[in-house]
Design an enzyme around this catalytic site. Sequence first.
Site, mmCIF file in Angstrom:
data_model
loop_
_atom_site.group_PDB
_atom_site.id
_atom_site.type_symbol
_atom_site.label_atom_id
_atom_site.label_comp_id
_atom_site.label_asym_id
_atom_site.label_seq_id
_atom_site.Cartn_x
_atom_site.Cartn_y
_atom_site.Cartn_z
ATOM 1 N N ASP A 1 -14.538 32.463 -38.915
ATOM 2 C CA ASP A 1 -14.759 31.161 -39.890
ATOM 3 C C ASP A 1 -16.209 30.946 -39.960
ATOM 4 O OD1 ASP A 1 -14.109 28.884 -41.201
ATOM 5 O OD2 ASP A 1 -13.996 27.640 -39.298
ATOM 6 N N GLU B 1 -10.862 33.674 -29.432
ATOM 7 C CA GLU B 1 -9.781 33.263 -29.883
ATOM 8 C C GLU B 1 -8.855 34.492 -30.252
ATOM 9 O OE1 GLU B 1 -9.777 30.309 -32.943
ATOM 10 O OE2 GLU B 1 -9.873 28.734 -31.512
ATOM 11 N N TRP C 1 -16.816 21.340 -30.945
ATOM 12 C CA TRP C 1 -17.113 22.326 -32.156
ATOM 13 C C TRP C 1 -17.436 21.344 -33.153
ATOM 14 C CZ3 TRP C 1 -17.811 27.089 -32.139
ATOM 15 C CH2 TRP C 1 -17.962 27.722 -33.455
HETATM 16 C C1 BDP Z 1 -11.750 28.117 -33.912
HETATM 17 C C2 BDP Z 1 -12.805 29.075 -34.217
HETATM 18 C C3 BDP Z 1 -13.988 28.628 -34.755
HETATM 19 C C4 BDP Z 1 -13.713 27.948 -36.192
HETATM 20 C C5 BDP Z 1 -12.754 26.517 -35.677
HETATM 21 C C6 BDP Z 1 -12.558 25.763 -36.824
HETATM 22 O O1 BDP Z 1 -13.137 29.663 -32.933
HETATM 23 O O2 BDP Z 1 -14.830 29.856 -35.055
HETATM 24 O O3 BDP Z 1 -14.844 27.657 -36.771
HETATM 25 O O4 BDP Z 1 -11.825 27.023 -35.014
HETATM 26 O O5 BDP Z 1 -11.368 26.064 -37.417
HETATM 27 O O6 BDP Z 1 -10.523 28.786 -34.514
HETATM 28 O O7 BDP Z 1 -13.149 25.075 -37.297
#
Ligand code: BDP
Length: 593
Positions: A162, A415, A550
């Site tokens: 992503d 992941e 995140w």
């Molecule tokens: C996780 C991934 C990350 C994505 C995030 C998301 O590790 O790279 O950007 O989710 O969906 O799956 O924001």
Amino acid sequence: MLRPQDTATRERKNLDGIWSFRLDSDSAGRSARWHDGPLPGARDMAVPASINDVLADAAARDHIGDIWYQRTVRIPRGWTGQRVALHFESATHRATVWVDDHEVVSHEGGYTPFEADITEHVTAGEEIRVTALVNNTLSFQSIPPGVIEQTPGGPVQRYWHDFFNYAGLHRSVWLSATPQARIEDITVVTDFSGTTGSVFWTVEAAGGDGLDVQVVLRDAEGDEVATGTGASGSLSVPDVHLWAPGDGYLYDLEVRLVDDHGEVHDSVHQSVGVRTVEVRGTEFLVNREPFYFRGFGMHEDHSVIGKAHSNAHLVNDFALLDWIGANSFRTSHYPYSEDVLDYADRHGIVVIDETAAVGLNMGLGGGIFGGQGYTTFSPDTINGTSREVHAQAIRELVARDKNHPSVVLWSIANEPESDTEAAEDYFRPLFDVAREADPTRPVGFVNVMLAPHGKCRVSQFADVLMLNRYYGWYVNTGDLAGAEIAWTEELGGWASEGKPIVITEYGADTLAGNHSLTPQPWSEEYQVDYLDMNHRVFDSVDAVVGEQVWNFADFATTSGIMRVDGNKKGVFTRDRRPKSAAFALRRRWRQEG
Ligand code: BDP
């Protein structure tokens, strides 16, 4: 391989600037031997930069395939008799390089350095033509993986991660001069007992027959604190000033090659932070004290330059980390510039260092990013060859970053599919590769929500459990009460494993400026409430030793129906303006008001 440095015996010349550049989707340049002369039909491109957003050109933005770079450079006239190398800090995702019409090196993997000894092709004082053929395609045998699908409109690059597939020469290019008898590599491991530190060194040298290795350790004031001789050994550091989170104290280790008359043939410098890292039960110990990770998963991502390194952005991002009270980050989802790690060392910021193995999960990304219908691990998709490329990526990451005190934990993948026998078979040897490359640091990988506690078959190999969870976002969307119950239950399961747990991702997309009286997803208020809920869950579980939101900032992704102008889970916008969550995190992390 050592990064080029200026020392008493070494010199380097930076090749950043404006290079000639040409896109070559059909790979016409190779057979036409564009490297044999001035690049035909060339335009300008900045180095370092991702090629994608610099030009006002959709062809560059969406380019798939070969990318040519060229420039001339004069070898400094004082370099006669030296070993001359051409050093690329990164070329994403692979490159072949020529000096004039001699092919000198090829390298696979977009985020680790490589170099060529070009001594035989150069003359001090004369010019050479450097041509780099960079290629940005992703395949099942690249790290990260991808696939090119042929569509009626032409080829389309699909991938299962992503973030936007920025490519090019993202970091500096150097010419370097070293003596023929030279130090090739240094490995430093540290320990302490009471107030006495230990620095164990191992040196690899080349062309230095009959020369001795001498090491001198100096403190931050430049005062000599210990000396030693030999290709390996240990130094004792009285009244040691430890490197610690928040206290980036560094010693300098000078390594010399010396002859019988005391003449120094080569001299290099390696900064050293004396610290220990270990896992004990559910604790993560730095200097034998429990450490709690506060911070972010980040990205190298900025407007215009894409994934290129920029010192102004580096200093700014670390200022924001300091402002918000973060003590750590993860190099999601690839090795960052060495300048970032040097800076983390100097500022006492703790780093989880990750390979570019992201998106080895066709079940997960399939629905979100397109490219459905693939099996992750199979002879035709991610296979033994992919695993060897992955293993090499781990080795190169460790080789590059092993001496950084800031790096406390390796993440060998983000992941991946991890709930199948195929995944277990794929990953078992990769953990061995990481441990063999570095017996001193814990190793883990980042677990995905699709492989919850009880289903994951790869976590058994990890020293630390790293979990990405989106309760309240991708599941229980808008239902924070339900999310809290489900999350608490799953986390309780992981806690029973007896290993430390770092929550390496939790986050909610938030459109800066979108406000809501009631907690609506995408609003700034919801992001704050979402984080609060997560923090209640973490605070109730002793085995949780860290929280990394995140993401630090909004970032560019591939376009699609799930993303509006990129991923908006940033606590800061892409141009680093704070959302409400930034102030909320600051209150929690700095324990202020
Ligand atoms: C996780 C991934 C990350 C994505 C995030 C998301 O590790 O790279 O950007 O989710 O969906 O799956 O924001």
